[in-house]
Design a protein around this motif. Structure first.
Motif, PDB file in Angstrom:
ATOM      1  N   TYR A   1      67.759  45.785 -17.915  1.00 29.84           N
ATOM      2  CA  TYR A   1      67.166  44.683 -18.690  1.00 29.84           C
ATOM      3  C   TYR A   1      67.555  43.322 -18.104  1.00 29.84           C
ATOM      4  CZ  TYR A   1      66.626  41.422 -22.626  1.00 29.84           C
ATOM      5  OH  TYR A   1      66.320  40.339 -23.410  1.00 29.84           O
TER       6      TYR A   1
ATOM      7  N   GLU B   1      64.974  40.649 -16.568  1.00 28.68           N
ATOM      8  CA  GLU B   1      64.946  39.290 -17.106  1.00 28.68           C
ATOM      9  C   GLU B   1      65.189  38.249 -16.017  1.00 28.68           C
ATOM     10  OE1 GLU B   1      63.353  39.663 -20.263  1.00 28.68           O
ATOM     11  OE2 GLU B   1      64.627  37.940 -20.696  1.00 28.68           O
TER      12      GLU B   1
ATOM     13  N   TYR C   1      60.900  54.391 -20.755  1.00 29.32           N
ATOM     14  CA  TYR C   1      60.759  54.174 -22.199  1.00 29.32           C
ATOM     15  C   TYR C   1      61.053  52.724 -22.561  1.00 29.32           C
ATOM     16  CZ  TYR C   1      61.781  54.026 -27.141  1.00 29.32           C
ATOM     17  OH  TYR C   1      61.781  53.656 -28.465  1.00 29.32           O
ATOM     18  N   MET C   2      62.200  52.239 -22.097  1.00 28.54           N
ATOM     19  CA  MET C   2      62.595  50.870 -22.466  1.00 28.54           C
ATOM     20  C   MET C   2      61.587  49.843 -21.948  1.00 28.54           C
ATOM     21  SD  MET C   2      66.151  48.766 -21.730  1.00 28.54           S
ATOM     22  CE  MET C   2      65.805  48.303 -20.037  1.00 28.54           C
TER      23      MET C   2
ATOM     24  N   ARG D   1      58.303  50.007 -23.922  1.00 34.97           N
ATOM     25  CA  ARG D   1      58.471  49.399 -25.247  1.00 34.97           C
ATOM     26  C   ARG D   1      58.511  47.875 -25.149  1.00 34.97           C
ATOM     27  NH1 ARG D   1      57.124  51.447 -29.861  1.00 34.97           N
ATOM     28  NH2 ARG D   1      58.637  50.203 -31.002  1.00 34.97           N
ATOM     29  N   GLY D   2      58.982  47.383 -24.007  1.00 32.42           N
ATOM     30  CA  GLY D   2      59.034  45.937 -23.809  1.00 32.42           C
ATOM     31  C   GLY D   2      57.740  45.350 -23.278  1.00 32.42           C
TER      32      GLY D   2
ATOM     33  N   ALA E   1      64.782  50.856 -30.545  1.00 38.56           N
ATOM     34  CA  ALA E   1      64.576  49.451 -30.161  1.00 38.56           C
ATOM     35  C   ALA E   1      64.692  49.247 -28.658  1.00 38.56           C
ATOM     36  CB  ALA E   1      65.603  48.569 -30.868  1.00 38.56           C
ATOM     37  N   SER E   2      63.923  48.307 -28.166  1.00 38.91           N
ATOM     38  CA  SER E   2      64.121  47.779 -26.820  1.00 38.91           C
ATOM     39  C   SER E   2      64.728  46.389 -26.971  1.00 38.91           C
ATOM     40  CB  SER E   2      62.794  47.675 -26.072  1.00 38.91           C
ATOM     41  OG  SER E   2      62.113  46.471 -26.403  1.00 38.91           O
ATOM     42  N   PRO E   3      65.368  45.889 -25.918  1.00 35.43           N
ATOM     43  CA  PRO E   3      65.966  44.549 -26.032  1.00 35.43           C
ATOM     44  C   PRO E   3      64.943  43.446 -26.280  1.00 35.43           C
ATOM     45  CG  PRO E   3      66.177  45.452 -23.786  1.00 35.43           C
ATOM     46  CD  PRO E   3      65.716  46.571 -24.651  1.00 35.43           C
ATOM     47  N   TRP E   4      63.700  43.670 -25.870  1.00 34.55           N
ATOM     48  CA  TRP E   4      62.685  42.662 -26.157  1.00 34.55           C
ATOM     49  C   TRP E   4      62.366  42.652 -27.656  1.00 34.55           C
ATOM     50  CZ3 TRP E   4      62.586  45.770 -21.770  1.00 34.55           C
ATOM     51  CH2 TRP E   4      62.743  45.101 -20.556  1.00 34.55           C
ATOM     52  N   ASP E   5      62.336  43.854 -28.267  1.00 33.22           N
ATOM     53  CA  ASP E   5      62.170  43.933 -29.734  1.00 33.22           C
ATOM     54  C   ASP E   5      63.289  43.182 -30.442  1.00 33.22           C
ATOM     55  OD1 ASP E   5      60.075  45.756 -29.401  1.00 33.22           O
ATOM     56  OD2 ASP E   5      61.417  47.495 -29.537  1.00 33.22           O
TER      57      ASP E   5
ATOM     58  N   ARG F   1      65.140  40.698 -29.428  1.00 34.41           N
ATOM     59  CA  ARG F   1      64.973  39.245 -29.344  1.00 34.41           C
ATOM     60  C   ARG F   1      63.899  38.754 -30.321  1.00 34.41           C
ATOM     61  NH1 ARG F   1      64.576  37.636 -23.241  1.00 34.41           N
ATOM     62  NH2 ARG F   1      62.349  37.972 -23.571  1.00 34.41           N
TER      63      ARG F   1
END
Lengths: 303, 303
Positions: A218, A222, A255-256, A259-260, B181-185, B187
């Motif tokens: 992540y 980013e 997956y991550m 989802r993002g 959850a993803s880290p974008w979720d 945020r």
């Protein structure tokens, strides 16, 4: 910001090279076929090191002779010296990856070379790659910490990146070989490497030894990185890195990212099936990925 | 940006409530002592729900009567209704946590209430907390996804946060109950909740079901959140959330935060010892944390 992330599947090489189970060539080829079926378009498939050192990769020439060609899939071969480089060229690898080391302790045990010696070797190898017109990438291993020496100086990592770019590598990978990185380390190293090698594409390579791999992915995304290494099922580890567990699992990364809102070109269900096939049919031992156990969301949870 | 992150240890409550092993009260009290010895100053210690529904928490009154007091440790008791709230007050919990639900499917199965009904209940419970002068926090569970209904509307989460703040909750926790959850979720939800409940302290609660928990912690910390739930060893899960694995492990969170330069007040080595004690002496089954297997860095790797 790019919404497309390229996954480099390292299962057939970094994933299998240290597994206690030696897969037959036919099964490795099935693994590669399954990965392609799941949407993989770039993968580490072979390692041209001495078969006595890494027996699991002894069939790399045959693997490269038999992988499906012409489907838009790029196969990466690993080479640590000129001899390996010549073999990789003969086997018509689409790309060649060379490994530099960011610290002496690991370097001595992994390839009997200091950081500077690996940079010097890259200079010589790069000439062969250039003559053969094969793209060359350089992985800076133990870039986040060395199992023997401890902390790794970020300035050494940056200097190796500068040397890699100067040698003509088209891509620089930062490897958290023993899985110690935090996402803040990731950000700091990306910044340092960008300053030192501003023209190079960056790729990040994480192991999940301390559960931080997806946090690190992540942080890399980013920071604008759009190439990530991962292995189906999270298989793999380094024989010279004590207690190193596997690479971050492809299906967990996918997956991550999905989802993002990112695209990877990977079919998550098919990658999960491939990981489960590794566990039940090919390696026949437990694998570390989570998506292969929990399943995607939303979808199959309440079944 | 704060460099101090508060870890709320949830092992004695969320961690143990669904474990197949029912720990004797004495062993739970030893667990709590060990946590305090590792530096924990705030923990979920009891749950005032019906003992038939959560047998592992049937001794909550006795636990609260016997935990060490006057050491600066704050004990949180969980209450889902007015009856539980009265028990928690009688037991002299330092704080009380109430659980709202962000989706109907989970809400019906977990506490037989809709999102709005849990908000209405919070209004009534908050009066009791106010009269007893006990701080009340509200957890919004399944805030990132529901195992039965699928996607959860961010507007519902924001509305529940608004209701919680209006009711007088001093802290709002967003719970990724089933680990999707993803880290974008993370945020996006933090931003939405801040807009809806601008005066409230935020706390984040993650499960590592899909390997994203530390990425989510990182995203939360980057967004300025400075209170994180975690359980020693990564124990725990929700009986009404299919395939939910444990909470993010305290030692894994602490490792990552310390490597990033944050302070938690937790002694990493002692927390790892506590997790290993859970595995070998108390629960006697495998736990999911990684630091308890890999060890910290730098330090013990090359031994």
């Amino acid at each position: 910001m790019s919404r497309q992330i390229e996954i480099v599947e390292v299962g057939p090489r970094d994933g299998l090279q240290n597994d206690p189970v030696l897969l037959p060539t036919e099964v490795k080829l099935e693994f590669i076929d399954r990965l392609i079926g799941a949407g993989v378009t770039r993968m580490e498939a072979a390692s041209f090191v001495h078969p006595k050192l890494v027996p699991a990769m002894a069939d790399s020439d045959e693997i490269m002779a038999r992988v499906p060609r012409g489907k838009g899939v790029k196969y990466i071969g690993l080479a640590l010296n000129e001899r390996g480089m010549r073999r990789a060229i003969e086997c018509e690898c689409d790309e060649i990856n060379f490994v530099m080391v960011a610290s002496k302790g690991f370097g001595k045990r992994n390839q009997n070379a200091t950081p500077e010696e690996t940079a010097d070797l890259l200079d010589r190898i790069a000439i062969l790659a250039h003559d053969a017109q094969i793209p060359l990438s350089a992985t800076i291993s133990v870039a986040f910490g060395d199992p023997f020496d401890g902390e790794v100086d970020i300035a050494v990592v940056a200097e190796l990146a500068r040397r890699a770019e100067a040698a003509g590598a088209v891509e620089i990978a930062l490897g958290d070989t023993i899985g110690v990185a935090s996402p803040w380390d990731v950000r700091a190293r990306i910044e340092a490497v960008r300053d030192a090698a501003p023209r190079s594409r960056l790729r990040l390579h994480f192991h999940n030894t301390r559960n931080t791999a997806l946090a690190n992915v992540y942080a890399a995304v980013e920071a604008g990185v759009d190439v990530i290494d991962a292995s189906a099922g999270g298989i793999g580890g380094c024989p010279f890195a004590p207690r190193a567990t596997g690479n971050v699992a492809t299906e967990d990364v996918v997956y991550m990212l999905h989802r993002g809102g990112y695209e990877t070109g990977i079919d998550l269900d098919k990658m999960i099936e491939t990981a489960q096939w590794l566990e039940t049919d090919a390696l026949k031992h437990n694998i570390e990925s989570m998506l292969s156990k929990a399943g995607p969301f939303p979808g199959r949870l309440a079944e």
